[in-house]
Design a protein around this motif. Structure first.
Motif: not given
Length: 76
Positions: A1-24, A61-66
């Motif tokens: 279960m930890k791995r699933t949540i970690g992978l979801i956080l990892l993908v979501a974090g990358i998506a949010v960071g990329a969106y922030g970079g695009y907006e900037y 980073l949190l998702g990668l750690g999890l």
């Protein structure tokens, strides 16, 4: 279960960071932003974009750690 949540956080974090970079990047190119920057020094859109990039990086980073610290099933 930890791995699933970690992978979801990892993908979501990358998506949010990329969106922030695009907006900037988009904010840097707009004429309105350039005019506002002359008078105020910074704009609200730039600040929000930086917060998105920081939050996305932290979530990734949190998702990668999890996902790396999740249980592994060992069979004997």
């Amino acid at each position: 279960m930890k791995r699933t949540i970690g992978l979801i956080l990892l993908v979501a974090g990358i998506a949010v960071g990329a969106y922030g970079g695009y907006e900037y990047y988009s904010a840097q190119q707009s004429l309105k932003n350039k005019i506002t920057k002359v008078f105020t020094g910074t704009t609200k859109v730039e600040q929000q974009s930086v917060y998105l990039m920081i939050g996305g990086g932290a979530a990734a980073l949190l998702g990668l750690g999890l996902s790396l610290s999740g249980k592994t099933s060992r069979r004997r």
